[in-house]
Scaffold this motif. Sequence first.
Motif, PDB file in Angstrom:
ATOM      1  N   PHE A   7      51.291  29.464  55.837  1.00  0.00           N
ATOM      2  CA  PHE A   7      50.914  30.601  54.999  1.00  0.00           C
ATOM      3  C   PHE A   7      49.501  30.382  54.467  1.00  0.00           C
ATOM      4  N   ASP A   8      48.700  31.433  54.505  1.00  0.00           N
ATOM      5  CA  ASP A   8      47.453  31.438  53.773  1.00  0.00           C
ATOM      6  C   ASP A   8      47.808  31.505  52.285  1.00  0.00           C
ATOM      7  N   LEU A   9      46.814  31.275  51.415  1.00  0.00           N
ATOM      8  CA  LEU A   9      47.087  31.273  49.982  1.00  0.00           C
ATOM      9  C   LEU A   9      46.556  32.531  49.295  1.00  0.00           C
ATOM     10  N   ASP A  10      45.219  32.653  49.166  1.00  0.00           N
ATOM     11  CA  ASP A  10      44.631  33.777  48.439  1.00  0.00           C
ATOM     12  C   ASP A  10      44.999  35.113  49.080  1.00  0.00           C
ATOM     13  N   MET A  11      45.583  35.979  48.296  1.00  0.00           N
ATOM     14  CA  MET A  11      45.954  37.335  48.690  1.00  0.00           C
ATOM     15  C   MET A  11      47.065  37.381  49.743  1.00  0.00           C
ATOM     16  N   THR A  12      47.653  36.217  50.035  1.00  0.00           N
ATOM     17  CA  THR A  12      48.855  36.162  50.864  1.00  0.00           C
ATOM     18  C   THR A  12      50.017  35.700  49.995  1.00  0.00           C
ATOM     19  N   LEU A  13      49.949  34.474  49.490  1.00  0.00           N
ATOM     20  CA  LEU A  13      50.975  33.965  48.582  1.00  0.00           C
ATOM     21  C   LEU A  13      50.649  34.226  47.122  1.00  0.00           C
ATOM     22  N   ILE A  14      49.355  34.274  46.778  1.00  0.00           N
ATOM     23  CA  ILE A  14      48.967  34.479  45.377  1.00  0.00           C
ATOM     24  C   ILE A  14      47.956  35.611  45.269  1.00  0.00           C
ATOM     25  N   ASP A  15      48.030  36.324  44.141  1.00  0.00           N
ATOM     26  CA  ASP A  15      47.017  37.331  43.840  1.00  0.00           C
ATOM     27  C   ASP A  15      45.934  36.625  43.023  1.00  0.00           C
ATOM     28  N   SER A  16      44.959  36.097  43.719  1.00  0.00           N
ATOM     29  CA  SER A  16      43.954  35.249  43.084  1.00  0.00           C
ATOM     30  C   SER A  16      42.828  36.034  42.425  1.00  0.00           C
ATOM     31  N   ARG A  17      42.880  37.361  42.493  1.00  0.00           N
ATOM     32  CA  ARG A  17      41.774  38.157  41.957  1.00  0.00           C
ATOM     33  C   ARG A  17      41.545  37.954  40.451  1.00  0.00           C
ATOM     34  N   PRO A  18      42.580  37.990  39.593  1.00  0.00           N
ATOM     35  CA  PRO A  18      42.305  37.840  38.155  1.00  0.00           C
ATOM     36  C   PRO A  18      41.645  36.511  37.811  1.00  0.00           C
ATOM     37  N   GLY A  19      42.148  35.432  38.363  1.00  0.00           N
ATOM     38  CA  GLY A  19      41.600  34.118  38.070  1.00  0.00           C
ATOM     39  C   GLY A  19      40.198  33.930  38.594  1.00  0.00           C
ATOM     40  N   ILE A  20      39.961  34.373  39.824  1.00  0.00           N
ATOM     41  CA  ILE A  20      38.634  34.231  40.423  1.00  0.00           C
ATOM     42  C   ILE A  20      37.635  35.110  39.685  1.00  0.00           C
ATOM     43  N   HIS A  21      38.050  36.312  39.331  1.00  0.00           N
ATOM     44  CA  HIS A  21      37.172  37.210  38.568  1.00  0.00           C
ATOM     45  C   HIS A  21      36.750  36.535  37.266  1.00  0.00           C
ATOM     46  N   ALA A  22      37.715  35.978  36.542  1.00  0.00           N
ATOM     47  CA  ALA A  22      37.408  35.321  35.271  1.00  0.00           C
ATOM     48  C   ALA A  22      36.487  34.126  35.473  1.00  0.00           C
ATOM     49  N   CYS A  23      36.670  33.420  36.565  1.00  0.00           N
ATOM     50  CA  CYS A  23      35.850  32.237  36.824  1.00  0.00           C
ATOM     51  C   CYS A  23      34.409  32.636  37.154  1.00  0.00           C
ATOM     52  N   TYR A  24      34.231  33.710  37.905  1.00  0.00           N
ATOM     53  CA  TYR A  24      32.870  34.174  38.194  1.00  0.00           C
ATOM     54  C   TYR A  24      32.177  34.692  36.929  1.00  0.00           C
ATOM     55  N   VAL A  25      32.918  35.364  36.073  1.00  0.00           N
ATOM     56  CA  VAL A  25      32.346  35.828  34.810  1.00  0.00           C
ATOM     57  C   VAL A  25      31.879  34.629  33.983  1.00  0.00           C
ATOM     58  N   ALA A  26      32.708  33.604  33.921  1.00  0.00           N
ATOM     59  CA  ALA A  26      32.351  32.405  33.163  1.00  0.00           C
ATOM     60  C   ALA A  26      31.153  31.682  33.787  1.00  0.00           C
TER      61      ALA A  26
END
Length: 211
Positions: A13-32
């Motif tokens: 299984f892939d991870l990002d957007m396959t098993l997990i919705d990584s958008r909220p966390g990644i968005h917050a990390c880019y903002v930071a």
Amino acid sequence: MASAPISAPTVGFDLDMTLIDSRPGIHACYVALAERTGTYIDADLAVTRLGPPLVEEIAHWFPAERVAEMAELYRSMYPAIAIAATPAMDGAREAVAAVRAAGGRAIVVTAKYEPSAKLHVEHLGLDPDAVIGDLWAEQKAVALREHGASVYVGDHLGDVRGARTAEALSVAVATGPCSVAELTEAGADVVLADLTEFPAWFAGYLPAARA
């Protein structure tokens, strides 16, 4: 060449957007990261093109000579910002459970930094048999072959290429940046709307795979 019959399948299984919705966390990390470095980063845009390695996205916002440094900084910030903010995708746990119920192994093969990937699956209790990170597109075939995976599930055109390079069945879910049409055109053998459809598909796949 026909594959040997499968008694206990290994499914990648892939991870990002396959098993997990990584958008909220990644968005917050880019903002930071933008706040910390004083550099403009369009986090809304960045999360629409998840899949490729981090350095490819970082290169859109920083000069080439700073990409490696900024990627390292991002990764150092990531655990405290992104892990708790990231939910499992609908059907993720059930998909892994379906593989286990069949006596198979479920592995994660992802382009994400491996320590971060392991934090995600531990936090969400997904409990795969192995997590292999830092592999993108065709490179994923290395891990898929090493673990004997007969199926690889992902959401990106790069995941389709990885599966085909490994001579594994490419199962695509249209939960990431790529549409059903794009995934089909790229050569996915099966395209599902999301992982909630995986257990029923897998139940139908097993008898033929084991024949």
